[in-house]
Design an enzyme around this catalytic site. Structure first.
Site, PDB file in Angstrom:
ATOM      1  N   ASP A 100       0.783  -1.233   0.000  1.00  0.00           N
ATOM      2  CA  ASP A 100       0.000   0.000   0.000  1.00  0.00           C
ATOM      3  C   ASP A 100       0.816   1.283   0.000  1.00  0.00           C
ATOM      4  O   ASP A 100       0.311   2.345   0.344  1.00  0.00           O
ATOM      5  CB  ASP A 100      -0.923   0.004   1.227  1.00  0.00           C
ATOM      6  CG  ASP A 100      -0.174  -0.214   2.541  1.00  0.00           C
ATOM      7  OD1 ASP A 100       1.050   0.040   2.579  1.00  0.00           O
ATOM      8  OD2 ASP A 100      -0.803  -0.641   3.519  1.00  0.00           O
ATOM      9  N   GLU A 122      -0.031  -9.071  -1.111  1.00  0.00           N
ATOM     10  CA  GLU A 122      -0.709  -8.553   0.076  1.00  0.00           C
ATOM     11  C   GLU A 122      -1.903  -7.672  -0.314  1.00  0.00           C
ATOM     12  O   GLU A 122      -2.092  -6.561   0.167  1.00  0.00           O
ATOM     13  CB  GLU A 122       0.244  -7.787   1.002  1.00  0.00           C
ATOM     14  CG  GLU A 122      -0.299  -7.626   2.413  1.00  0.00           C
ATOM     15  CD  GLU A 122       0.622  -6.836   3.331  1.00  0.00           C
ATOM     16  OE1 GLU A 122       1.409  -7.478   4.050  1.00  0.00           O
ATOM     17  OE2 GLU A 122       0.558  -5.589   3.335  1.00  0.00           O
ATOM     18  N   GLU A 136      -2.250   5.148   2.546  1.00  0.00           N
ATOM     19  CA  GLU A 136      -2.167   3.723   2.222  1.00  0.00           C
ATOM     20  C   GLU A 136      -3.507   3.100   1.833  1.00  0.00           C
ATOM     21  O   GLU A 136      -3.567   2.244   0.945  1.00  0.00           O
ATOM     22  CB  GLU A 136      -1.550   2.957   3.397  1.00  0.00           C
ATOM     23  CG  GLU A 136      -0.076   3.207   3.616  1.00  0.00           C
ATOM     24  CD  GLU A 136       0.232   4.424   4.461  1.00  0.00           C
ATOM     25  OE1 GLU A 136       1.416   4.643   4.784  1.00  0.00           O
ATOM     26  OE2 GLU A 136      -0.710   5.176   4.807  1.00  0.00           O
ATOM     27  N   HIS A 209       5.703   5.491  13.855  1.00  0.00           N
ATOM     28  CA  HIS A 209       6.155   6.374  12.777  1.00  0.00           C
ATOM     29  C   HIS A 209       5.023   6.828  11.864  1.00  0.00           C
ATOM     30  O   HIS A 209       5.215   7.694  11.032  1.00  0.00           O
ATOM     31  CB  HIS A 209       7.165   5.630  11.895  1.00  0.00           C
ATOM     32  CG  HIS A 209       6.538   4.519  11.104  1.00  0.00           C
ATOM     33  ND1 HIS A 209       6.341   3.267  11.627  1.00  0.00           N
ATOM     34  CD2 HIS A 209       6.033   4.486   9.843  1.00  0.00           C
ATOM     35  CE1 HIS A 209       5.752   2.501  10.719  1.00  0.00           C
ATOM     36  NE2 HIS A 209       5.556   3.218   9.621  1.00  0.00           N
ATOM     37  N   ARG A 211       2.169   8.273   9.584  1.00  0.00           N
ATOM     38  CA  ARG A 211       1.922   9.666   9.234  1.00  0.00           C
ATOM     39  C   ARG A 211       0.744  10.270  10.000  1.00  0.00           C
ATOM     40  O   ARG A 211       0.815  11.384  10.509  1.00  0.00           O
ATOM     41  CB  ARG A 211       1.674   9.766   7.718  1.00  0.00           C
ATOM     42  CG  ARG A 211       1.618  11.164   7.154  1.00  0.00           C
ATOM     43  CD  ARG A 211       1.271  11.117   5.677  1.00  0.00           C
ATOM     44  NE  ARG A 211       2.231  10.332   4.917  1.00  0.00           N
ATOM     45  CZ  ARG A 211       3.306  10.839   4.316  1.00  0.00           C
ATOM     46  NH1 ARG A 211       3.547  12.130   4.391  1.00  0.00           N
ATOM     47  NH2 ARG A 211       4.126  10.064   3.639  1.00  0.00           N
ATOM     48  N   HIS A 242      12.440   5.823  13.978  1.00  0.00           N
ATOM     49  CA  HIS A 242      12.312   6.149  12.561  1.00  0.00           C
ATOM     50  C   HIS A 242      13.154   7.380  12.234  1.00  0.00           C
ATOM     51  O   HIS A 242      13.431   8.219  13.094  1.00  0.00           O
ATOM     52  CB  HIS A 242      10.833   6.415  12.246  1.00  0.00           C
ATOM     53  CG  HIS A 242      10.488   6.349  10.798  1.00  0.00           C
ATOM     54  ND1 HIS A 242      10.572   7.447   9.970  1.00  0.00           N
ATOM     55  CD2 HIS A 242      10.066   5.330  10.021  1.00  0.00           C
ATOM     56  CE1 HIS A 242      10.205   7.099   8.749  1.00  0.00           C
ATOM     57  NE2 HIS A 242       9.892   5.818   8.742  1.00  0.00           N
TER      58      HIS A 242
END
Length: 372
Positions: A100, A122, A136, A209, A211, A242
């Protein structure tokens, strides 16, 4: 007799994609009727290189798109511009993308423009909230529309695709290639300074991490963890942090005065999987860890408002705790104080596969190519 061959191009750009696609690349390269080309976009750089080295994969192409403070616009434009030349030159019979990411969506779009068949590894994960996770959820939905092969990791993912009227003949349930990676990375005699540091304590592994969690949600997450560590002297926390400077600044602000929380640089896949194996439990907003940890018997608290991996929640190995400080604190504390609750999560079965997903995927491609 001359062996008929087909050219497969595998494209990925981030560390999580690489972990899940490298076993598939190696499976493809083990077959003598495929020419396998690997293109990395460089959406991640150092973290991606670590994984490639661990699986001994040398890309045929690296688009080097990563730049400081890049936006989704930058990523999209740069990949679309640079990958066109690669596709025009190689003319693959099939392009394989994963999951994604922006690399996934843009590569699939470019292949579609060139009328090249797309295989989506996936496929079918859904939250059905187009902004969670962002971007995503949009990326994976868009790729499913144009993919010739939708390799769904679970029955639930297959059902998601069918609800969207994706052609059933394009969908194959294969398990998740994340579990394939664990078969090669987990070492029984593994040693690491963090394991020595945590000896005599319960090691807690954190990743954060995403967004949509940047800002106040992440502050709530870190505050909850900090409170627990201050209250429970028998735990130590490791956080492979990250590279995003927003994440780093906040983590340093909240955790810097706590000697039982170690902020370390991102780990290569072998180190990360083995630290996961050595941990007592895991707190994360990542996707892949939700699939990997059940194979290792590790309870996972998912610090997100939604998850596209409900199978783990249903199996009992994952618990969705959101990003509110109180919810994270209460759930974390419960697993540290209630042995029965901990054992229920630790002993749940992994719904994501048996470690042979890459073989299934390549078998499907092989069978379909030579029957078409």
């Amino acid at each position: 007799m001359r062996i008929k061959t087909k050219k497969i191009m595998v494209v990925f750009g981030t560390r999580p994609e690489a972990i899940k696609m490298c076993p598939l690349v190696n499976e493809l390269k083990s077959r003598n009727n495929f020419i396998t080309k690997v293109c990395v976009t460089g959406q991640h750089k150092q973290m991606l290189d670590q994984v490639l080295e661990s699986f001994r994969i040398e890309p045929d192409y690296n688009l080097h798109i990563m730049k400081e403070n890049q936006t989704l616009f930058d990523v999209t434009i740069n990949i679309l511009d640079k990958i066109k030349e690669v596709l025009d030159y190689e003319k693959p019979d099939l392009v394989l993308v994963h999951g994604d990411t922006s690399t996934t969506f843009v590569t699939a779009l470019a292949a579609y423009y060139n009328q090249i068949a797309i295989g989506h590894v996936e496929a079918g994960l859904r939250t059905n909230n187009i902004y969670s996770p962002f971007p995503e959820e949009f990326n994976r939905q868009a790729v499913s529309i144009i993919a010739r092969y939708n390799f769904a990791p679970t029955i639930n993912a297959l059902q998601n695709l069918m609800r969207e009227n994706i052609d059933r003949s394009t969908i194959y349930v294969t398990g998740n290639t994340a579990i394939d990676a664990l078969r090669t990375t987990i070492k029984q005699d593994y040693k690491h300074p963090i394991i020595d540091w945590a000896k005599g304590s319960k090691l807690i592994l954190i990743t954060a991490h995403r967004r949509e969690n940047l800002g106040e949600p992440m502050r709530h997450m870190f505050n909850a963890i900090n409170r627990i560590v201050s209250e429970f002297e028998d735990i130590k926390v490791v956080y492979p942090i990250h590279l995003n400077p927003i994440v780093r600044n906040l983590a340093n602000e909240i955790f810097s005065n706590n000697a039982r929380i170690r902020l370390i640089e991102p780990l290569d896949v072998v180190d990360f999987h083995n630290l996961m194996n050595a941990s007592h439990l895991i707190l994360t907003d990542s996707g892949g860890i939700q699939e990997e940890a059940p194979s290792l018997g590790k309870p996972v608290l998912v610090m997100r408002e939604t998850t596209e991996r409900p199978e783990g929640v249903e199996a009992g190995t994952l618990k969705l705790v959101g990003t509110e400080e109180k919810n994270i604190y209460d759930s974390f504390k419960l697993l540290l104080t209630d042995v029965n609750e901990y054992q229920k999560m630790a002993q749940s079965n992994n719904p994501y596969g048996d470690g042979f997903s890459s073989k299934r995927i390549v078998d499907i491609i092989e069978k379909n190519f030579w029957s078409e």
